[in-house]
Design an enzyme around this catalytic site. Structure first.
Site, PDB file in Angstrom:
ATOM      1  N   ASP A   1       0.819  -1.210   0.000  1.00  0.00           N
ATOM      2  CA  ASP A   1       0.000   0.000   0.000  1.00  0.00           C
ATOM      3  C   ASP A   1       0.857   1.266   0.000  1.00  0.00           C
ATOM      4  O   ASP A   1       1.957   1.281   0.545  1.00  0.00           O
ATOM      5  CB  ASP A   1      -0.924  -0.020   1.235  1.00  0.00           C
ATOM      6  CG  ASP A   1      -2.111   0.913   1.094  1.00  0.00           C
ATOM      7  OD1 ASP A   1      -2.357   1.429  -0.015  1.00  0.00           O
ATOM      8  OD2 ASP A   1      -2.801   1.139   2.107  1.00  0.00           O
ATOM      9  N   GLY A   2       0.335   2.313  -0.615  1.00  0.00           N
ATOM     10  CA  GLY A   2       0.995   3.615  -0.552  1.00  0.00           C
ATOM     11  C   GLY A   2       1.551   4.117  -1.880  1.00  0.00           C
ATOM     12  O   GLY A   2       2.226   5.157  -1.920  1.00  0.00           O
ATOM     13  N   ASN A   3       1.259   3.416  -2.966  1.00  0.00           N
ATOM     14  CA  ASN A   3       1.762   3.856  -4.282  1.00  0.00           C
ATOM     15  C   ASN A   3       1.253   5.247  -4.645  1.00  0.00           C
ATOM     16  O   ASN A   3       1.986   6.080  -5.190  1.00  0.00           O
ATOM     17  CB  ASN A   3       1.304   2.892  -5.386  1.00  0.00           C
ATOM     18  CG  ASN A   3       1.887   1.500  -5.235  1.00  0.00           C
ATOM     19  OD1 ASN A   3       2.756   1.283  -4.405  1.00  0.00           O
ATOM     20  ND2 ASN A   3       1.397   0.569  -6.037  1.00  0.00           N
TER      21      ASN A   3
ATOM     22  N   GLU B   1     -12.410  -4.475  -4.548  1.00  0.00           N
ATOM     23  CA  GLU B   1     -12.874  -3.096  -4.341  1.00  0.00           C
ATOM     24  C   GLU B   1     -12.153  -2.105  -5.258  1.00  0.00           C
ATOM     25  O   GLU B   1     -12.670  -1.029  -5.539  1.00  0.00           O
ATOM     26  CB  GLU B   1     -12.683  -2.674  -2.879  1.00  0.00           C
ATOM     27  CG  GLU B   1     -13.636  -3.347  -1.895  1.00  0.00           C
ATOM     28  CD  GLU B   1     -13.199  -4.750  -1.476  1.00  0.00           C
ATOM     29  OE1 GLU B   1     -12.079  -5.186  -1.845  1.00  0.00           O
ATOM     30  OE2 GLU B   1     -13.987  -5.427  -0.788  1.00  0.00           O
ATOM     31  N   ASN B   2     -10.944  -2.464  -5.689  1.00  0.00           N
ATOM     32  CA  ASN B   2     -10.150  -1.529  -6.502  1.00  0.00           C
ATOM     33  C   ASN B   2     -10.776  -1.230  -7.870  1.00  0.00           C
ATOM     34  O   ASN B   2     -10.414  -0.258  -8.527  1.00  0.00           O
ATOM     35  CB  ASN B   2      -8.707  -2.027  -6.677  1.00  0.00           C
ATOM     36  CG  ASN B   2      -7.873  -1.970  -5.404  1.00  0.00           C
ATOM     37  OD1 ASN B   2      -6.979  -2.788  -5.208  1.00  0.00           O
ATOM     38  ND2 ASN B   2      -8.141  -1.005  -4.531  1.00  0.00           N
ATOM     39  N   TRP B   3     -11.748  -2.039  -8.323  1.00  0.00           N
ATOM     40  CA  TRP B   3     -12.459  -1.742  -9.576  1.00  0.00           C
ATOM     41  C   TRP B   3     -13.182  -0.403  -9.481  1.00  0.00           C
ATOM     42  O   TRP B   3     -13.491   0.216 -10.494  1.00  0.00           O
ATOM     43  CB  TRP B   3     -13.496  -2.829  -9.912  1.00  0.00           C
ATOM     44  CG  TRP B   3     -12.919  -4.160 -10.255  1.00  0.00           C
ATOM     45  CD1 TRP B   3     -12.993  -5.285  -9.480  1.00  0.00           C
ATOM     46  CD2 TRP B   3     -12.218  -4.538 -11.441  1.00  0.00           C
ATOM     47  NE1 TRP B   3     -12.361  -6.332 -10.115  1.00  0.00           N
ATOM     48  CE2 TRP B   3     -11.884  -5.905 -11.324  1.00  0.00           C
ATOM     49  CE3 TRP B   3     -11.822  -3.855 -12.608  1.00  0.00           C
ATOM     50  CZ2 TRP B   3     -11.186  -6.604 -12.311  1.00  0.00           C
ATOM     51  CZ3 TRP B   3     -11.123  -4.553 -13.584  1.00  0.00           C
ATOM     52  CH2 TRP B   3     -10.813  -5.907 -13.436  1.00  0.00           C
TER      53      TRP B   3
ATOM     54  N   SER C   1      -8.148  -4.870   4.978  1.00  0.00           N
ATOM     55  CA  SER C   1      -8.795  -4.549   3.692  1.00  0.00           C
ATOM     56  C   SER C   1      -9.202  -5.807   2.909  1.00  0.00           C
ATOM     57  O   SER C   1      -8.913  -5.926   1.717  1.00  0.00           O
ATOM     58  CB  SER C   1      -7.883  -3.654   2.851  1.00  0.00           C
ATOM     59  OG  SER C   1      -7.616  -2.440   3.518  1.00  0.00           O
TER      60      SER C   1
HETATM   61  C1  IPE Z   1      -5.551  -2.797  -0.336  1.00  0.00           C
HETATM   62  O1  IPE Z   1      -5.163  -1.455  -0.464  1.00  0.00           O
HETATM   63  C2  IPE Z   1      -5.506  -3.469  -1.664  1.00  0.00           C
HETATM   64  C3  IPE Z   1      -4.192  -3.614  -2.262  1.00  0.00           C
HETATM   65  C4  IPE Z   1      -3.048  -3.298  -1.707  1.00  0.00           C
HETATM   66  C5  IPE Z   1      -4.187  -4.181  -3.576  1.00  0.00           C
HETATM   67  P1  IPE Z   1      -6.245  -0.296  -0.644  1.00  0.00           P
HETATM   68  O2  IPE Z   1      -5.475   0.964  -0.676  1.00  0.00           O
HETATM   69  O3  IPE Z   1      -7.113  -0.598  -1.787  1.00  0.00           O
HETATM   70  O4  IPE Z   1      -7.098  -0.443   0.689  1.00  0.00           O
HETATM   71  P2  IPE Z   1      -7.829   0.647   1.582  1.00  0.00           P
HETATM   72  O5  IPE Z   1      -8.756   1.401   0.665  1.00  0.00           O
HETATM   73  O6  IPE Z   1      -6.792   1.542   2.159  1.00  0.00           O
HETATM   74  O7  IPE Z   1      -8.540  -0.139   2.639  1.00  0.00           O
HETATM   75  C1  IPE Z   2      -1.564   0.224  -3.392  1.00  0.00           C
HETATM   76  O1  IPE Z   2      -1.351   1.605  -3.429  1.00  0.00           O
HETATM   77  C2  IPE Z   2      -1.771  -0.355  -4.775  1.00  0.00           C
HETATM   78  C3  IPE Z   2      -3.152  -0.771  -5.053  1.00  0.00           C
HETATM   79  C4  IPE Z   2      -4.149  -0.743  -4.221  1.00  0.00           C
HETATM   80  C5  IPE Z   2      -3.424  -1.244  -6.398  1.00  0.00           C
HETATM   81  P1  IPE Z   2      -2.555   2.637  -3.428  1.00  0.00           P
HETATM   82  O2  IPE Z   2      -2.899   2.933  -4.842  1.00  0.00           O
HETATM   83  O3  IPE Z   2      -3.665   2.156  -2.578  1.00  0.00           O
HETATM   84  O4  IPE Z   2      -1.852   3.893  -2.777  1.00  0.00           O
HETATM   85  P2  IPE Z   2      -2.485   4.919  -1.746  1.00  0.00           P
HETATM   86  O5  IPE Z   2      -3.049   4.127  -0.615  1.00  0.00           O
HETATM   87  O6  IPE Z   2      -3.545   5.670  -2.489  1.00  0.00           O
HETATM   88  O7  IPE Z   2      -1.348   5.779  -1.326  1.00  0.00           O
HETATM   89 MG    MG Z   3      -4.085   2.368  -0.631  1.00  0.00          MG
END
Ligand code: IPE
Ligand code: IPE
Ligand code: MG
Length: 237
Positions: free
Chosen positions: A16-18, A63-65, A192
């Site tokens: 997480d955190g990209n 959920e990422n969709w 998550s």
């Molecule tokens: C969880 O990260 C999913 C992945 C790392 C692929 P999210 O950024 O989607 O989760 P939430 O929204 O912070 O719970």
């Molecule tokens: C995790 O990074 C990668 C995926 C969920 C695909 P995020 O895209 O959730 O990065 P933040 O949480 O918005 O920083």
């Molecule tokens: Mg995230």
């Protein structure tokens, strides 16, 4: 556990955190995801060299969709690019790739890239890299319950046959041991919807480091912290 008790046999990572990493640099979120792919590359190598047998990474949740279409598209493209960029090195390192999640929603190009990396790394014996894609724990458990219910309906199973082993064996992770250590980057302290059944006795490690900044050094720190944990499994020492 591995022969070396200090090394977790199975590590699972919520990468997480990209997005925040990109934002801090005034870049597009998709650049953060690309940097995240490079961090994964380094972490896979590091885990394999350190004797980890299974590394499961949460790459895309159900959920990422719901993210903006441009970001979803960039992530899907990154899957294809990631396969192309990393297959030779994974083969060289003896890393076998597997996928957990519902692949039916992916385009043909994404699915054929996944088939390619799975078949081209099938001989890998050093470590298994499990990509969780269109994965969520609740959808995994729901699919497992449906599969079991169908077997009961045909008379193949009775309700009394359902035990913890059967449930574990009906999940996407059937062939994997439970994770020993779950790492989440970026300071968020939640699952998550990741490996909820499998995490029953996992150790958790949270770090503020954003995923694109994670690598060998950070993995070593997490493994060191794991080595200091006292896993009691509900028992008295
Ligand atoms: C969880 O990260 C999913 C992945 C790392 C692929 P999210 O950024 O989607 O989760 P939430 O929204 O912070 O719970
Ligand atoms: C995790 O990074 C990668 C995926 C969920 C695909 P995020 O895209 O959730 O990065 P933040 O949480 O918005 O920083
Ligand atoms: Mg995230």
């Amino acid at each position: 556990m591995s022969e070396n008790k200090q090394i977790p046999q199975h590590i699972a990572i919520i990468m997480d955190g990209n997005g925040r990493w990109a934002k801090q640099r005034g870049k597009d979120r998709s650049e953060g995801h690309f940097a995240g792919m490079m961090a994964l590359r380094e972490t896979v190598k590091s885990a394999a060299h350190r004797g980890v047998k299974y590394l499961t990474v949460y790459a895309f949740s159900t959920e990422n969709w719901g993210r903006p279409q441009a970001e979803v598209d960039a992530l899907m493209e990154l899957v294809c690019k990631g396969v192309e960029m990393n297959t030779p090195e994974l083969r060289q390192e003896g890393v076998k790739v597997a996928v957990i999640g519902d692949r039916s929603r992916f385009s043909e190009s994404v699915n054929s890239a996944l088939d390619r990396i799975i078949s081209q790394t099938a001989e890998g014996e050093k470590m298994t890299l499990v990509l969780a894609l269109n994965y969520s724990s609740r959808s995994e458990i729901t699919a497992a319950v449906q599969a079991i219910a169908r077997r009961i309906a045909t008379g193949e199973l009775k309700a009394e046959d359902i035990d913890e082993q059967l449930i574990s064996a009906s999940l996407y992770t059937a062939s994997l041991p439970d994770p020993d250590l779950i790492i989440r980057t970026s300071g968020e302290c939640r699952l998550s919807n990741f490996l909820m059944w499998q995490a029953a006795y996992a150790e958790f490690y949270f770090t503020d480091v954003l995923w694109p900044d994670f690598g060998d050094e950070q993995l070593a720190e997490a493994i060191k912290a794991f080595g200091a944990r006292d896993r009691r499994y509900g028992l008295v020492k």
